[in-house]
Write an enzyme that holds these catalytic residues in place. Structure first.
Site, PDB file in Angstrom:
ATOM      1  N   SER A 200       0.785  -1.233   0.000  1.00 36.59           N
ATOM      2  CA  SER A 200       0.000   0.000   0.000  1.00 36.59           C
ATOM      3  C   SER A 200       0.817   1.285   0.000  1.00 36.59           C
ATOM      4  O   SER A 200       0.269   2.353  -0.236  1.00 36.59           O
ATOM      5  CB  SER A 200      -0.957  -0.010   1.189  1.00 36.59           C
ATOM      6  OG  SER A 200      -0.228  -0.079   2.383  1.00 36.59           O
ATOM      7  N   HIS A 234      -5.759  -4.500  -0.696  1.00 39.34           N
ATOM      8  CA  HIS A 234      -5.809  -3.336  -1.594  1.00 39.34           C
ATOM      9  C   HIS A 234      -6.019  -3.721  -3.052  1.00 39.34           C
ATOM     10  O   HIS A 234      -6.254  -2.843  -3.886  1.00 39.34           O
ATOM     11  CB  HIS A 234      -4.515  -2.514  -1.483  1.00 39.34           C
ATOM     12  CG  HIS A 234      -4.503  -1.613  -0.303  1.00 39.34           C
ATOM     13  ND1 HIS A 234      -5.145  -0.402  -0.284  1.00 39.34           N
ATOM     14  CD2 HIS A 234      -3.937  -1.764   0.914  1.00 39.34           C
ATOM     15  CE1 HIS A 234      -4.965   0.172   0.894  1.00 39.34           C
ATOM     16  NE2 HIS A 234      -4.235  -0.629   1.645  1.00 39.34           N
ATOM     17  N   LYS A 263     -12.415  -1.805   2.090  1.00 37.95           N
ATOM     18  CA  LYS A 263     -11.744  -0.916   1.143  1.00 37.95           C
ATOM     19  C   LYS A 263     -12.634  -0.793  -0.108  1.00 37.95           C
ATOM     20  O   LYS A 263     -13.634  -0.092  -0.051  1.00 37.95           O
ATOM     21  CB  LYS A 263     -10.321  -1.413   0.856  1.00 37.95           C
ATOM     22  CG  LYS A 263      -9.466  -1.495   2.149  1.00 37.95           C
ATOM     23  CD  LYS A 263      -8.010  -1.686   1.873  1.00 37.95           C
ATOM     24  CE  LYS A 263      -7.204  -2.085   3.098  1.00 37.95           C
ATOM     25  NZ  LYS A 263      -7.127  -1.081   4.167  1.00 37.95           N
TER      26      LYS A 263
HETATM   27  C1  LIG Z   1      -2.519  -5.619   3.261  1.00 38.01           C
HETATM   28  C2  LIG Z   1      -3.524  -5.241   4.303  1.00 38.01           C
HETATM   29  N1  LIG Z   1      -4.052  -6.204   5.094  1.00 38.01           N
HETATM   30  C3  LIG Z   1      -4.958  -5.922   6.032  1.00 38.01           C
HETATM   31  C4  LIG Z   1      -5.397  -4.636   6.235  1.00 38.01           C
HETATM   32  C5  LIG Z   1      -6.395  -4.364   7.312  1.00 38.01           C
HETATM   33  O1  LIG Z   1      -7.688  -4.349   6.792  1.00 38.01           O
HETATM   34  P1  LIG Z   1      -8.921  -4.161   7.786  1.00 38.01           P
HETATM   35  O2  LIG Z   1      -9.117  -2.677   7.903  1.00 38.01           O
HETATM   36  O3  LIG Z   1     -10.064  -4.865   7.161  1.00 38.01           O
HETATM   37  O4  LIG Z   1      -8.510  -4.768   9.092  1.00 38.01           O
HETATM   38  C6  LIG Z   1      -4.893  -3.604   5.439  1.00 38.01           C
HETATM   39  C7  LIG Z   1      -5.361  -2.223   5.650  1.00 38.01           C
HETATM   40  O5  LIG Z   1      -4.630  -1.310   5.863  1.00 38.01           O
HETATM   41  C8  LIG Z   1      -3.925  -3.912   4.455  1.00 38.01           C
HETATM   42  O6  LIG Z   1      -3.411  -2.952   3.686  1.00 38.01           O
END
Ligand SMILES: Cc1ncc(COP(=O)(O)O)c(C=O)c1O
Length: 418
Positions: A200, A234, A263
Site C-alpha cells: 500500500s 488493496h 476498502k
Molecule cells: C494488506 C492489508 N491487510 C490488512 C489490512 C487491514 O484491513 P482491515 O481494515 O479490514 O482490518 C490492510 C489495511 O490497511 C492492508 O493494507
C-alpha cells in the site's frame, strides 16, 4: 507512588511521539458528505475532495449498498447478537460467505470483524494447531515478504516461532524466495509463504506468477508441501479486469486468499477464501472467529450489495472509470513536473517528495485548497523517499482530477518542491 506515575509515563511517551513528528491521533474530522456523484467531505464546514480513501469504487456512498445495509438491519437487528457458534449464524453472514467464495472461485469463505483479525487467525492457525494434542505439526518454516503489512507480521508473531523458523525474502524478489526455500529443504515438514498482493505504500503489485511457480516447484520437496497465503486487501475490487485483484492481474492463484470488505467494497470486515478442508479447519480453530463477534448484519448486507454491483455491468463501468482516472492522473501529474516514487499500475499513486517537511507542507497546502491527501515519511517509507500518497477513485471526475493537479502544482511551487 501510584498508578498516577504510570499515567505520567504514558504522557511522556506520547510527547516523545509528538517530538518525532509521527503522531497519528490528530486526525481531520469529517462532519458529513455531500450528495454529489463524487461525494465531497465537509471538514470545518468546508467542502474537500477525498484523494486518500481506500473506497476505490465509491461504493460506500452507493444507494444500493446503503439500502443493503438498511434492509439487513431491519431483518436481523443492528448487531450480530453473539459469536456464531453460540447463537447461530445469520443467513446474511452465510449468504455473504457463499458470494465471496463464488466471486473468488473457491469452495468456501469465512468472514471476520476485519482483515487484521483474519490475518491473526489464518496465520496462527496455519502455523500452529489450537489443541493440546493437535495433529498440526508446528515444524513449519514461515517466509514473509520483507515489506508485508503489520497484520501479517502480528499474525506470525502470535505463533511465537523460534528465530530459525521464520524468515523473510527480499521485497518482491522471487529468486530470493527460491534461495530461502532451497536452503531449508529437509529441515521442516512444510513451508508457509505469505505476502501482500498489493503493497500500500507504493501501489506495487506482487510478482505472484513467479512466486507461484517457485512454490509449486518446491511443493514436493517438503513432506507437507508449500502453501501460499496472499492478503490482497488493496487489490480486490481495485485492480484486475473484473476486480479480482492481484490474482487476476498476474494470472496466479493463492492457496489461501485474505481480503477486506472495508476498502473497495465500501463496507467493513475481513474474509478468507480457500478450499473446504482449510475453511473447515479454520472454523474450528480461529480464535478471532470463535471468541469474537462477526460483522453486523447491516455491514454484511452492504458488502453483499457491493459484490453484486462489482459483478455486474455497473461494476465493470466503475472499474473502467477507475482505470481511466488513474491514467489521467498519472499523465497530468507527470506533465505538471511531478515525479512518482514508483510506476504504480494501481489506484495508489505515490508522488515522490523526498523531504518530510516539504511533504507535510504540500499536504497542508492541498487541504487548504480543498484536497485531502496523505504524506508518508520514514519509518513508513524508506528515509529520503517521503511521499504524498494519492488514491484515485472511480467517482473522481475529470474536472476534480485536473483541478487537483493545478492545486498541487501551485502549492508545490510555493513550498519549493517544483
Ligand atoms: C494488506 C492489508 N491487510 C490488512 C489490512 C487491514 O484491513 P482491515 O481494515 O479490514 O482490518 C490492510 C489495511 O490497511 C492492508 O493494507
Amino acid at each position: 507512588m501510584s498508578r498516577q506515575s504510570f499515567y505520567d509515563v504514558l504522557t511522556s511517551e506520547v510527547a516523545a511521539i509528538d517530538d518525532l513528528g509521527t503522531s497519528k491521533r490528530h486526525e481531520v474530522v469529517i462532519e458529513s458528505f455531500t450528495k454529489d456523484p463524487e461525494p465531497l467531505a465537509l471538514i470545518n464546514g468546508k467542502k474537500v475532495h477525498i484523494f486518500n480513501s481506500n473506497d476505490y469504487l465509491g461504493l460506500r456512498h452507493h444507494a444500493a449498498v446503503k439500502k443493503g445495509e438498511k434492509d439487513a438491519s431491519e431483518q436481523y437487528g443492528a448487531g450480530p447478537g453473539a459469536v456464531r457458534f453460540i447463537s447461530g449464524s445469520l443467513a446474511v453472514h452465510r449468504d455473504l460467505e457463499q458470494k465471496l467464495a463464488q466471486f473468488h472461485g473457491r469452495d468456501d469463505a469465512m468472514i471476520f470483524s476485519s482483515a487484521f483479525a483474519t490475518n491473526l487467525a489464518v496465520l496462527f492457525c496455519l502455523i500452529k494447531g489450537q489443541r493440546k494434542d493437535t495433529l498440526v505439526a508446528s515444524n513449519v518454516l514461515v517466509v514473509s515478504d520483507a515489506l508485508n503489512h503489520r497484520s501479517i507480521i502480528d499474525g506470525i508473531r502470535l505463533a511465537n516461532l523460534g528465530k530459525e523458523e521464520k524468515t523473510i525474502f527480499k521485497h518482491m524478489d522471487p529468486s530470493d524466495l527460491e534461495r530461502v526455500l532451497q536452503e531449508h529443504v529437509g529441515k521442516f515438514a512444510r513451508a508457509l509463504i505469505v505476502t501482500d498482493g498489493v503493497f500500500s505504500m507504493l501501489g506495487e503489485i506482487q510478482r505472484l506468477k513467479e512466486i507461484r511457480a517457485i512454490i509449486d516447484s518446491y511443493d514436493s520437496k517438503y513432506p507437507e508441501g508449500v502453501l501460499l497465503v496472499v492478503d490482497d486487501a488493496h487489490g480486490i475490487g481495485a485492480c484486475g479486469k473484473t476486480g479480482r485483484g492481484t490474482e487476476e492481474v498476474t494470472g496466479a492463484k493463492a492457496d489461501v486468499l485474505v481480503g477486506t470488505m472495508g476498502k473497495a467494497f465500501g463496507a467493513d470486515g475481513g474474509y478468507v477464501v480457500a478450499n473446504q478442508k482449510v475453511i473447515d479447519y479454520l472454523r474450528e480453530a480461529s480464535a478471532t472467529y470463535i471468541y469474537s463477534n462477526s460483522i453486523s448484519p447491516g455491514t454484511a448486507g452492504a458488502a453483499l450489495a457491493s459484490l453484486n454491483i462489482v459483478e455486474g455491468t455497473e461494476g465493470q463501468a466503475l472499474l473502467t472509470n477507475l482505470e481511466k482516472n488513474k491514467t489521467l492522473f498519472k499523465t497530468a501529474m507527470t506533465a505538471a513536473g511531478f515525479t512518482f516514487a514508483a510506476d504504480s499500475n494501481h489506484p495508489i499513486q505515490p508522488i515522490l517528495i523526498g523531504d518530510a517537511k516539504k511533504a507535510g507542507a504540500l499536504t497542508k497546502g492541498l487541504l487548504q485548497e480543498g484536497y485531502l491527501v496523505t504524506n508518508l515519511s520514514y519509518p513508513v517509507v524508506t528515509a529520503g523517499r517521503d511521499e504524498i500518497r494519492v488514491q484515485i477513485s472511480a467517482t473522481h471526475t475529470e474536472e476534480s482530477i485536473r483541478s487537483f493537479v493545478t492545486a498541487a502544482k501551485k502549492v508545490a511551487t510555493s513550498v519549493g518542491i517544483l
